[in-house]
Design a protein around this motif. Sequence first.
Motif, PDB file in Angstrom:
ATOM      1  N   VAL A   1      44.010  53.506  26.042  1.00 19.84           N
ATOM      2  CA  VAL A   1      44.494  52.806  27.235  1.00 19.84           C
ATOM      3  C   VAL A   1      43.508  53.019  28.390  1.00 19.84           C
ATOM      4  CG1 VAL A   1      46.404  52.529  28.874  1.00 19.84           C
ATOM      5  CG2 VAL A   1      46.885  53.139  26.485  1.00 19.84           C
ATOM      6  N   GLU A   2      42.957  51.925  28.877  1.00 24.76           N
ATOM      7  CA  GLU A   2      42.088  51.962  30.054  1.00 24.76           C
ATOM      8  C   GLU A   2      42.970  51.654  31.261  1.00 24.76           C
ATOM      9  OE1 GLU A   2      38.965  52.736  30.438  1.00 24.76           O
ATOM     10  OE2 GLU A   2      38.120  52.688  28.412  1.00 24.76           O
ATOM     11  N   GLU A   3      43.255  52.675  32.063  1.00 18.58           N
ATOM     12  CA  GLU A   3      44.163  52.481  33.191  1.00 18.58           C
ATOM     13  C   GLU A   3      43.410  52.031  34.442  1.00 18.58           C
ATOM     14  OE1 GLU A   3      46.679  55.813  33.967  1.00 18.58           O
ATOM     15  OE2 GLU A   3      47.602  55.763  31.970  1.00 18.58           O
ATOM     16  N   VAL A   4      43.948  51.016  35.103  1.00 17.13           N
ATOM     17  CA  VAL A   4      43.387  50.561  36.374  1.00 17.13           C
ATOM     18  C   VAL A   4      44.527  50.398  37.377  1.00 17.13           C
ATOM     19  CG1 VAL A   4      41.402  49.326  35.379  1.00 17.13           C
ATOM     20  CG2 VAL A   4      43.571  48.105  35.720  1.00 17.13           C
ATOM     21  N   LYS A   5      44.174  50.403  38.663  1.00 17.76           N
ATOM     22  CA  LYS A   5      45.169  50.112  39.688  1.00 17.76           C
ATOM     23  C   LYS A   5      45.201  48.595  39.870  1.00 17.76           C
ATOM     24  CE  LYS A   5      46.308  51.133  44.507  1.00 17.76           C
ATOM     25  NZ  LYS A   5      46.718  49.747  44.737  1.00 17.76           N
ATOM     26  N   TYR A   6      46.362  48.004  39.728  1.00 22.16           N
ATOM     27  CA  TYR A   6      46.455  46.536  39.843  1.00 22.16           C
ATOM     28  C   TYR A   6      47.749  46.120  40.533  1.00 22.16           C
ATOM     29  CZ  TYR A   6      43.637  42.618  37.989  1.00 22.16           C
ATOM     30  OH  TYR A   6      42.753  41.571  37.826  1.00 22.16           O
ATOM     31  N   SER A   7      48.312  47.057  41.295  1.00 20.69           N
ATOM     32  CA  SER A   7      49.650  46.816  41.865  1.00 20.69           C
ATOM     33  C   SER A   7      49.642  45.819  43.021  1.00 20.69           C
ATOM     34  CB  SER A   7      50.274  48.132  42.304  1.00 20.69           C
ATOM     35  OG  SER A   7      49.375  48.824  43.154  1.00 20.69           O
ATOM     36  N   GLU A   8      48.482  45.661  43.687  1.00 19.22           N
ATOM     37  CA  GLU A   8      48.421  44.662  44.767  1.00 19.22           C
ATOM     38  C   GLU A   8      48.377  43.247  44.178  1.00 19.22           C
ATOM     39  OE1 GLU A   8      48.753  45.409  48.155  1.00 19.22           O
ATOM     40  OE2 GLU A   8      49.306  47.276  47.183  1.00 19.22           O
ATOM     41  N   ILE A   9      47.552  43.069  43.140  1.00 15.35           N
ATOM     42  CA  ILE A   9      47.515  41.774  42.443  1.00 15.35           C
ATOM     43  C   ILE A   9      48.915  41.403  41.948  1.00 15.35           C
ATOM     44  CG2 ILE A   9      46.598  40.547  40.405  1.00 15.35           C
ATOM     45  CD1 ILE A   9      44.285  41.075  42.230  1.00 15.35           C
TER      46      ILE A   9
ATOM     47  N   TYR B   1      52.592  41.431  51.744  1.00 13.35           N
ATOM     48  CA  TYR B   1      51.698  40.584  50.952  1.00 13.35           C
ATOM     49  C   TYR B   1      50.339  41.289  50.822  1.00 13.35           C
ATOM     50  CZ  TYR B   1      49.867  36.213  49.035  1.00 13.35           C
ATOM     51  OH  TYR B   1      49.328  35.272  48.186  1.00 13.35           O
ATOM     52  N   PRO B   2      49.710  41.237  49.645  1.00 10.66           N
ATOM     53  CA  PRO B   2      48.507  42.047  49.417  1.00 10.66           C
ATOM     54  C   PRO B   2      47.306  41.652  50.284  1.00 10.66           C
ATOM     55  CG  PRO B   2      48.891  40.535  47.584  1.00 10.66           C
ATOM     56  CD  PRO B   2      50.102  40.470  48.443  1.00 10.66           C
ATOM     57  N   LYS B   3      46.521  42.664  50.657  1.00 13.26           N
ATOM     58  CA  LYS B   3      45.308  42.433  51.454  1.00 13.26           C
ATOM     59  C   LYS B   3      44.145  42.092  50.526  1.00 13.26           C
ATOM     60  CE  LYS B   3      46.332  45.571  55.309  1.00 13.26           C
ATOM     61  NZ  LYS B   3      47.573  46.234  54.873  1.00 13.26           N
ATOM     62  N   GLU B   4      43.314  41.185  51.010  1.00 12.28           N
ATOM     63  CA  GLU B   4      42.166  40.726  50.215  1.00 12.28           C
ATOM     64  C   GLU B   4      41.276  41.879  49.755  1.00 12.28           C
ATOM     65  OE1 GLU B   4      38.199  38.418  51.347  1.00 12.28           O
ATOM     66  OE2 GLU B   4      39.974  37.173  51.647  1.00 12.28           O
ATOM     67  N   GLU B   5      40.964  42.811  50.685  1.00 11.76           N
ATOM     68  CA  GLU B   5      40.022  43.875  50.300  1.00 11.76           C
ATOM     69  C   GLU B   5      40.585  44.763  49.194  1.00 11.76           C
ATOM     70  OE1 GLU B   5      41.648  45.236  54.453  1.00 11.76           O
ATOM     71  OE2 GLU B   5      41.267  43.347  53.382  1.00 11.76           O
ATOM     72  N   ASP B   6      41.912  44.975  49.200  1.00  7.44           N
ATOM     73  CA  ASP B   6      42.539  45.782  48.141  1.00  7.44           C
ATOM     74  C   ASP B   6      42.466  45.067  46.794  1.00  7.44           C
ATOM     75  OD1 ASP B   6      43.188  47.666  50.023  1.00  7.44           O
ATOM     76  OD2 ASP B   6      45.210  46.896  50.373  1.00  7.44           O
ATOM     77  N   MET B   7      42.710  43.760  46.826  1.00 10.32           N
ATOM     78  CA  MET B   7      42.691  42.997  45.570  1.00 10.32           C
ATOM     79  C   MET B   7      41.272  42.902  45.001  1.00 10.32           C
ATOM     80  SD  MET B   7      45.593  40.063  46.037  1.00 10.32           S
ATOM     81  CE  MET B   7      44.874  39.212  47.430  1.00 10.32           C
TER      82      MET B   7
ATOM     83  N   GLU C   1      40.586  46.070  43.150  1.00 14.46           N
ATOM     84  CA  GLU C   1      41.314  46.118  41.874  1.00 14.46           C
ATOM     85  C   GLU C   1      40.604  45.282  40.805  1.00 14.46           C
ATOM     86  OE1 GLU C   1      45.830  47.120  43.423  1.00 14.46           O
ATOM     87  OE2 GLU C   1      45.461  45.122  42.632  1.00 14.46           O
ATOM     88  N   MET C   2      40.151  44.098  41.201  1.00 13.98           N
ATOM     89  CA  MET C   2      39.501  43.223  40.217  1.00 13.98           C
ATOM     90  C   MET C   2      38.137  43.759  39.791  1.00 13.98           C
ATOM     91  SD  MET C   2      40.713  39.390  41.138  1.00 13.98           S
ATOM     92  CE  MET C   2      40.797  38.940  39.415  1.00 13.98           C
ATOM     93  N   GLU C   3      37.423  44.382  40.734  1.00 10.63           N
ATOM     94  CA  GLU C   3      36.108  44.939  40.388  1.00 10.63           C
ATOM     95  C   GLU C   3      36.256  46.090  39.393  1.00 10.63           C
ATOM     96  OE1 GLU C   3      33.521  43.057  41.050  1.00 10.63           O
ATOM     97  OE2 GLU C   3      35.045  41.890  42.098  1.00 10.63           O
TER      98      GLU C   3
ATOM     99  N   LYS D   1      37.916  37.184  46.232  1.00 10.42           N
ATOM    100  CA  LYS D   1      37.111  37.015  47.449  1.00 10.42           C
ATOM    101  C   LYS D   1      37.515  35.749  48.198  1.00 10.42           C
ATOM    102  CE  LYS D   1      33.293  39.713  45.718  1.00 10.42           C
ATOM    103  NZ  LYS D   1      32.180  39.704  44.782  1.00 10.42           N
ATOM    104  N   SER D   2      37.540  35.835  49.511  1.00 12.94           N
ATOM    105  CA  SER D   2      37.926  34.710  50.372  1.00 12.94           C
ATOM    106  C   SER D   2      39.236  34.085  49.890  1.00 12.94           C
ATOM    107  CB  SER D   2      36.821  33.644  50.403  1.00 12.94           C
ATOM    108  OG  SER D   2      37.089  32.726  51.438  1.00 12.94           O
ATOM    109  N   ASN D   3      40.227  34.961  49.759  1.00  2.05           N
ATOM    110  CA  ASN D   3      41.496  34.587  49.141  1.00  2.05           C
ATOM    111  C   ASN D   3      42.401  33.724  50.025  1.00  2.05           C
ATOM    112  OD1 ASN D   3      43.089  35.031  46.706  1.00  2.05           O
ATOM    113  ND2 ASN D   3      44.510  36.082  48.061  1.00  2.05           N
TER     114      ASN D   3
END
Length: 304
Positions: free
Chosen positions: A279-287, A47-53, A56-58, A22-24
Motif C-alpha cells: 500500500v502506497e499511502e498518500v494524503k488526498y483528503s482535500e481532493i 472547500y479545498p484550497k488549490e495549493e493543498d490539492m 496532493e496530486m504531485e 493548477k489554476s483550479n
Amino acid sequence: MLKLHVQNETSKLRAVILGSAKSNGAIPKLEDCYDPKSRQHVLAGTYPKEEDMILEMEAVAEVFKKYNVKVYRPQLIENYNQIFSRDIAFVIEDKFIKANILPDRAQEIEAINHVISQIDPKNVIELAEECHVEGGDVMPWNEYLFVGTYSGEDYSSYITARTNTAAVLALQELFPNKIVKSFELRKDNINPKENALHLDCCFQPIGTNKAILHKNGFLIESEYEWLLNFFGKENVFEITKDEMYNMNSNVFSISENVIISEKNFTRLNTWLREKGFMVEEVKYSEIAKQEGLLRCSTMPLIRE
C-alpha cells in the motif's frame, strides 16, 4: 503512436493521464456544484484550497515515477477544474472512448488533445449524443465490463446521474465480446452519504480476485449480491457509509499487488496489507472534498 491496452483495473500500469489542480478556479457558487459533497464543503467554508490539492496530486505523480509509469498531464486551462481525468474519457482494450460529459466541462477534453493525437484515430470513439457516460462508471474486468448507471424516469433531475441506459447499450455494441453488466446506483443531489456518484464510489476490484464494496450504493440488492458472490465474501472488503462518504473504494491499482490509497483509510489499508498488498499511502483528503479520489483523478492508457 500510443498503443493503448487496458483489459482490467489492476494489471501493471505503464502509462496514465493524471489530472491537474493548477489554476483550479474560484470556489464554485452553490448552484454551480456538480455533486452534493462539493456543495456541503462550499456551505461549510471548507472547500479545498488549490495549493493543498496541487501538493496532493504531485505526491501521486511521485509514486508513479517510483514505479516507472509514464505520466501525462492535461494542458493548463486558466481557472478551470481539471482534476478528474477519469470523467472525461476512458480506455477499454485499445479504444479511447470520449465521455459525453456535463456540458460545463467540455473544455477538459481539449486539454488532453496532445495525448489523443498520439492515438490511431480509428481507435478514438465518440459516442452518440444521447449516450451519457463518465469513466467513473466504467470498469473493464477481463471478460466483463462493469457499468454503473441510473435508469429511473427522473434521470434528468439528478445532476449526480452520469451514465444512462443508452450508453450501456452502446458499450455492449462496441464490445460484443464482453459481458456488459450494469448496476443501478443510488442517487441523491443533496445528501452525499446517500449518493453513489459513480460506480467507483461504491465498488472497485483489486488484485486478481478481490473487491471493495458498499452495499447501500446499489439500488437493487440482488445486483450487490451478484458482486459479493462473484468475488466471494472472504475476498470482499465491505465499507461503511462513512467510509463510502470518505471515498474508501476509490483507491487506485498500479499493479495486481500495489495500490495507492489515502493515508487516513486505516481500516482498509490494514486489511489490504493483511491480504498481501503493497500500500502506497498518500494524503488526498482535500481532493476528496469534491467527491472524487485516486481513481477519479487518473485515467490509465496502457496496462500490461
